[in-house]
Scaffold this active site. Structure first.
Site, PDB file in Angstrom:
ATOM      1  N   THR A 100       0.874  -1.183   0.000  1.00 23.05           N
ATOM      2  CA  THR A 100       0.000   0.000   0.000  1.00 23.05           C
ATOM      3  C   THR A 100       0.906   1.226   0.000  1.00 23.05           C
ATOM      4  O   THR A 100       1.663   1.453   0.948  1.00 23.05           O
ATOM      5  CB  THR A 100      -0.914   0.026   1.234  1.00 23.05           C
ATOM      6  OG1 THR A 100      -1.645  -1.203   1.279  1.00 23.05           O
ATOM      7  CG2 THR A 100      -1.877   1.194   1.162  1.00 23.05           C
ATOM      8  N   LYS A 175      -7.231   1.868  -3.203  1.00 25.90           N
ATOM      9  CA  LYS A 175      -6.900   1.214  -1.917  1.00 25.90           C
ATOM     10  C   LYS A 175      -7.030   2.224  -0.770  1.00 25.90           C
ATOM     11  O   LYS A 175      -7.483   1.887   0.332  1.00 25.90           O
ATOM     12  CB  LYS A 175      -5.476   0.657  -1.976  1.00 25.90           C
ATOM     13  CG  LYS A 175      -4.869   0.225  -0.653  1.00 25.90           C
ATOM     14  CD  LYS A 175      -5.434  -1.059  -0.079  1.00 25.90           C
ATOM     15  CE  LYS A 175      -4.794  -1.365   1.278  1.00 25.90           C
ATOM     16  NZ  LYS A 175      -5.221  -2.610   1.867  1.00 25.90           N
ATOM     17  N   LYS A 243       0.403   4.831   8.407  1.00 28.87           N
ATOM     18  CA  LYS A 243       0.960   5.197   7.088  1.00 28.87           C
ATOM     19  C   LYS A 243      -0.158   5.382   6.060  1.00 28.87           C
ATOM     20  O   LYS A 243      -0.192   6.362   5.328  1.00 28.87           O
ATOM     21  CB  LYS A 243       1.939   4.097   6.676  1.00 28.87           C
ATOM     22  CG  LYS A 243       2.527   4.189   5.284  1.00 28.87           C
ATOM     23  CD  LYS A 243       1.938   3.176   4.305  1.00 28.87           C
ATOM     24  CE  LYS A 243       2.038   1.743   4.741  1.00 28.87           C
ATOM     25  NZ  LYS A 243       1.374   0.814   3.830  1.00 28.87           N
TER      26      LYS A 243
HETATM   27  P1  NAP Z   1       5.332  -6.674   7.298  1.00 28.60           P
HETATM   28  O1  NAP Z   1       5.011  -7.928   8.010  1.00 28.60           O
HETATM   29  O2  NAP Z   1       6.117  -5.624   8.016  1.00 28.60           O
HETATM   30  O3  NAP Z   1       6.090  -7.073   5.939  1.00 28.60           O
HETATM   31  C1  NAP Z   1       6.876  -6.213   5.159  1.00 28.60           C
HETATM   32  C2  NAP Z   1       8.121  -6.981   4.811  1.00 28.60           C
HETATM   33  O4  NAP Z   1       8.861  -6.262   3.847  1.00 28.60           O
HETATM   34  C3  NAP Z   1       9.020  -7.175   6.051  1.00 28.60           C
HETATM   35  O5  NAP Z   1       9.314  -8.544   6.168  1.00 28.60           O
HETATM   36  C4  NAP Z   1      10.242  -6.339   5.686  1.00 28.60           C
HETATM   37  O6  NAP Z   1      11.465  -6.860   6.148  1.00 28.60           O
HETATM   38  C5  NAP Z   1      10.223  -6.380   4.195  1.00 28.60           C
HETATM   39  N1  NAP Z   1      10.946  -5.269   3.587  1.00 28.60           N
HETATM   40  C6  NAP Z   1      10.793  -3.954   3.800  1.00 28.60           C
HETATM   41  N2  NAP Z   1      11.626  -3.261   3.012  1.00 28.60           N
HETATM   42  C7  NAP Z   1      12.301  -4.175   2.284  1.00 28.60           C
HETATM   43  C8  NAP Z   1      13.311  -4.085   1.281  1.00 28.60           C
HETATM   44  N3  NAP Z   1      13.762  -2.909   0.845  1.00 28.60           N
HETATM   45  N4  NAP Z   1      13.795  -5.229   0.751  1.00 28.60           N
HETATM   46  C9  NAP Z   1      13.331  -6.424   1.181  1.00 28.60           C
HETATM   47  N5  NAP Z   1      12.393  -6.579   2.118  1.00 28.60           N
HETATM   48  C10 NAP Z   1      11.879  -5.449   2.661  1.00 28.60           C
HETATM   49  O7  NAP Z   1       4.005  -5.970   6.778  1.00 28.60           O
HETATM   50  P2  NAP Z   1       2.717  -6.598   6.085  1.00 28.60           P
HETATM   51  O8  NAP Z   1       1.619  -6.644   7.070  1.00 28.60           O
HETATM   52  O9  NAP Z   1       3.077  -7.813   5.328  1.00 28.60           O
HETATM   53  O10 NAP Z   1       2.345  -5.412   5.091  1.00 28.60           O
HETATM   54  C11 NAP Z   1       3.089  -5.166   3.912  1.00 28.60           C
HETATM   55  C12 NAP Z   1       2.394  -4.058   3.127  1.00 28.60           C
HETATM   56  O11 NAP Z   1       1.072  -4.481   2.799  1.00 28.60           O
HETATM   57  C13 NAP Z   1       2.247  -2.747   3.890  1.00 28.60           C
HETATM   58  O12 NAP Z   1       2.346  -1.688   2.990  1.00 28.60           O
HETATM   59  C14 NAP Z   1       0.832  -2.838   4.454  1.00 28.60           C
HETATM   60  O13 NAP Z   1       0.298  -1.569   4.675  1.00 28.60           O
HETATM   61  C15 NAP Z   1       0.129  -3.575   3.326  1.00 28.60           C
HETATM   62  N6  NAP Z   1      -1.044  -4.380   3.721  1.00 28.60           N
HETATM   63  C16 NAP Z   1      -1.071  -5.084   4.887  1.00 28.60           C
HETATM   64  C17 NAP Z   1      -2.190  -5.843   5.194  1.00 28.60           C
HETATM   65  C18 NAP Z   1      -2.287  -6.623   6.478  1.00 28.60           C
HETATM   66  O14 NAP Z   1      -3.417  -6.968   6.885  1.00 28.60           O
HETATM   67  N7  NAP Z   1      -1.158  -6.956   7.128  1.00 28.60           N
HETATM   68  C19 NAP Z   1      -3.277  -5.899   4.309  1.00 28.60           C
HETATM   69  C20 NAP Z   1      -3.192  -5.213   3.107  1.00 28.60           C
HETATM   70  C21 NAP Z   1      -2.075  -4.454   2.821  1.00 28.60           C
HETATM   71  P3  NAP Z   1      11.787  -7.101   7.713  1.00 28.60           P
HETATM   72  O15 NAP Z   1      11.316  -8.488   7.947  1.00 28.60           O
HETATM   73  O16 NAP Z   1      13.247  -6.921   7.828  1.00 28.60           O
HETATM   74  O17 NAP Z   1      11.001  -6.062   8.454  1.00 28.60           O
END
Ligand code: NAP
Length: 380
Positions: A100, A175, A243
């Site tokens: 997102t 979104k 965010k």
């Molecule tokens: P998350 O668990 O924090 O996953 C993000 C992952 O990306 C982490 O594992 C992080 O690494 C990795 N990352 C960040 N920068 C990176 C880079 N430059 N190179 C490689 N890996 C990198 O978050 P999430 O819940 O999966 O959400 C991810 C995105 O989807 C966000 O934008 C969120 O707003 C969106 N989203 C989330 C949901 C939900 O319900 N969770 C639903 C829809 C959309 P580390 O492990 O080192 O932190």
């Protein structure tokens, strides 16, 4: 028979990315993964995914690259840095950002990709961690039905519905509308549970009653039960909702409209962040309404809020409460000033000054004294 499946690189195997990548692998696509913290990709590696030591290494030989990282800054760095994905991939590669993120950044990436003979489009998703695990997410695409034809089968490995909004950045714009609806639904859920609690009602019975009628929401369906169980683990992290709300409010500001419900949600989540809740699940908003002991048990610390805000009289809700030392309604005492935080009560009442309200009470009445109405336009 030769395997004709596209080679897929997946970057960002966190809460959402790992199960999505798992579905792609289960469907038989050769998968290379990279995540900043390798341990989070380990279960995929154990199941047969190939590990690469960098995003560029993962993507250089792929036909399709998915990114599912945290913030627009992460996306920008991955795609647009000098040695980023747009230069490191092969011409003809299709790059799909599931994060997102910012509509304007998605447009920049799509344009840069087109110039260098790649295709990139924004494809944020909704449906939460449970939807990612079940493979039933909704894809919100910044491209046309025709554009996504080469990757439709891949997208269908982890989605139940695909909405194409037609052009770069429009997936992100759409979104953000979902996040605006979600933000207010979270506040509605927390407000309702608080009132039910104070009314001495059975909370689960109340939740079920609300779910059977017009007050129903995804928040009430899937997040209220976690809150009632005291389960604060993130399916969706507070810091990511902040965010998203910030991105939506920035878009609204650019368009000169106000989003009063979203403002209120921002105030509350900002407060939760300030007291140490950034990495909790969004259901932790309900802790703002509880006795301090419960917040402490969840790892929160109200004194952090006092420290962060002791030099001003704002409670984080975006309201200027002036010098009155008036509370803002949630019943918490945040220290020296007898300053109380807010959860949407008690505002919109005249406070003598240039008081901006954020959630739609008492507007349209007296705008002559500098009040702002919900649409964000000042009436002179
Ligand atoms: P998350 O668990 O924090 O996953 C993000 C992952 O990306 C982490 O594992 C992080 O690494 C990795 N990352 C960040 N920068 C990176 C880079 N430059 N190179 C490689 N890996 C990198 O978050 P999430 O819940 O999966 O959400 C991810 C995105 O989807 C966000 O934008 C969120 O707003 C969106 N989203 C989330 C949901 C939900 O319900 N969770 C639903 C829809 C959309 P580390 O492990 O080192 O932190």
């Amino acid at each position: 028979m030769a395997d004709t499946k596209q080679r897929v690189a997946f970057i960002g195997t966190g809460i959402m990315g790992a199960p999505i990548a798992g579905h792609i692998m289960d469907a038989g696509y050769p998968l290379t993964v990279y995540n900043r913290t390798k341990a989070k990709a380990q279960p995929l590696i154990d199941r047969g995914a190939v590990w690469a030591d960098s995003a560029v290494a993962a993507a250089s030989d792929a036909d399709v690259v998915f990114t599912m990282v945290g913030y627009p800054e992460d996306v920008e760095e991955l795609y647009l840095a000098g040695d980023g994905l747009l230069t490191a991939t092969k011409p003809g590669t299709i790059l799909i950002d599931l994060t997102t993120s910012l509509p304007s950044l998605a447009r920049d990436i799509a344009e840069a990709a087109a110039v260098s003979d790649r295709m990139a489009f924004d494809c944020p998703v909704t449906g939460g961690e449970s939807g990612a695990i079940a493979g039933t997410l909704t894809a919100i695409v910044g491209a046309t039905e025709h554009d996504i034809e080469p990757v439709r089968a891949l997208l269908e490995t982890f989605t139940a519905r695909i909405f194409c909004f037609g052009g770069a950045g429009k997936g992100q714009a759409a979104k953000l509308t979902n996040q605006v609806a979600l933000a207010s639904a979270m506040v509605g859920m927390a407000d309702a549970l608080s009132l039910a609690q104070q009314s001495g009602l059975d909370l689960e019975q109340t939740r079920q009653m609300i779910m059977s009628g017009t007050g129903a929401s995804g928040a009430m369906e899937s997040l209220a039960p976690k809150a009632l169980d005291g389960d604060w683990k993130p399916g969706f992290k507070v810091k990511h909702l902040i965010k998203d709300i910030r991105l939506a409010l920035d878009e609204a500001e650019e368009k000169e409209i106000a989003l009063p419900g979203t403002d209120t949600a921002y105030a509350l989540y900002d407060m939760l962040d300030a007291i140490g809740g950034a990495d909790l699940g969004t259901q932790a908003i309900t802790l703002l309404y509880q006795e301090e002991g419960e917040a402490v048990a969840a790892g929160l610390d109200w004194s952090l809020y006092t420290e962060a805000h002791e030099h001003d009289d704002e409670c984080g809700c975006g309201h200027d409460h002036g010098d009155h030392g008036e509370g803002c309604g949630c019943g918490h005492d945040h220290g020296d000033h007898d300053h109380e935080c807010c959860h949407g009560e008690g505002h919109g009442h005249h406070q003598d000054g240039d008081h901006e309200c954020c959630h739609g009470h008492g507007h349209g009445h007296d705008n002559a004294d500098g009040h702002e109405c919900c649409c964000g336009h000042h009436e002179e």
